[in-house]
Design a protein around this motif. Structure first.
Motif: not given
Length: 310
Positions: A64-65, A80-81, A91-92, A126-130
């Motif tokens: 998601x990030x 910003x993640x 992944x980072x 805010x962007x939620x992952x799910x």
């Protein structure tokens, strides 16, 4: 133009079994950022940008990030993640490569999520992952693409972590009047919050995530996914880490695509000709992708999983 792409729908001879279901694949591993996440997150970010938001803040275990970072770069909006310590170095690096600010905080996603929420300013989103209706709407486009191809499966197999993909696919099935198409929800043991919730008739909060499939590492499935499982035909199926990892490695040989253990959970059901798939003629498996690990990591995890179950 949406940020996600229309992905291929192909039959899989390798996954189809004589006398068993015909397996088809929706190859969302081919999304620009490597996973289905871009469908929902891209839609959410475009919507939020249209509302005048100046920065995206997200919490994520990895994919998601990466999707938020990609969307932010495409929309020229800073990102910003916040990820937990369990997020792989690979992944980072992918998140940083998209130009996002990366913060590592907490032992689990819940702790990273709490910090992300605390960083929000007046012009931030805010962007939620799910767990967000915007994400579900974006993920539902996967079914729109099936309908456009005049392809109605007898069942859909997909991986479940927090439940965003499940919620979106069911939303899409309902929009097209395909309410008779069951969803087979695949999880790995140790990250099976939906399976345990369905068994107990309430949302279960896992004490901790013990599966290597950290992309399935939501300790509790979202309320929307749990509610939909009460009204739409949803079958739960749980595989071992070893089975999911074996499926990932076989999938590389069979289809030349690298996916991560979360996706491997869904593929494992097809490779095994699992009981949950029996009775269907044509089954769609969502190859949801994932880019949080390398081939070497898959091989290392697979060897360790086999030793653990020996």
């Amino acid at each position: 133009m949406p940020l996600h792409t229309f992905t291929p729908l192909i039959p899989s001879h390798a996954l189809s079994h004589a006398g068993g279901p015909e397996i088809w694949l929706k190859l969302d591993a081919l999304q620009p950022c490597g996973s289905f996440k871009l469908r929902g997150i891209g839609h959410a970010c475009e919507t939020l940008a249209g509302q005048g938001k100046k920065r995206f803040v997200a919490s994520s275990g990895g994919n998601a990030g990466i999707a938020v970072a990609y969307a932010g770069r495409q929309l020229s909006i800073p990102v910003t993640v916040v990820v937990p310590q369990t997020t792989t170095e690979h992944a980072r690096a992918l998140i940083r490569a998209q130009g996002a600010e990366l913060i590592v905080h907490g032992a689990v996603w819940d702790e990273a999520n709490a910090l992300a929420q605390s960083l929000l300013g007046a012009e931030d989103a805010f962007v939620h992952p799910f767990d967000d209706p915007l994400l579900w709407a974006g993920h539902s486009t996967l079914v729109d693409e099936l309908a456009a191809a005049d392809f109605k499966p007898d069942a859909v197999v997909l991986a479940v972590g927090g439940g965003g993909l499940l919620a979106g696919v069911v939303q899409g099935l309902e929009r097209h009047g395909w309410t008779d198409v069951p969803v087979i929800a695949a999880e790995t043991a140790g990250a099976d919050s939906l399976a345990q919730s369905l068994a107990q008739g309430r949302r279960v909060l896992l004490d901790r995530i013990t599966s290597v499939a950290t992309s399935l590492g939501a300790r509790q499935v979202c309320q929307r996914a749990f509610d939909l499982a009460q009204v739409h035909p949803v079958r739960s199926a749980v595989v071992t880490d070893a089975q999911a990892l074996d499926a990932c490695l076989r999938f590389i040989d069979d289809h030349r695509l690298h996916v991560e253990p979360a996706c491997g959970a869904a593929l494992a059901l097809a490779y095994a000709g699992a009981p949950a798939l029996q009775g269907f003629k044509r089954v769609l498996v969502v190859a949801c992708g994932g880019t949080t690990n390398t081939l070497e990591q898959l091989q290392t995890w697979h060897a360790a999983a086999l030793r653990a179950q020996a």
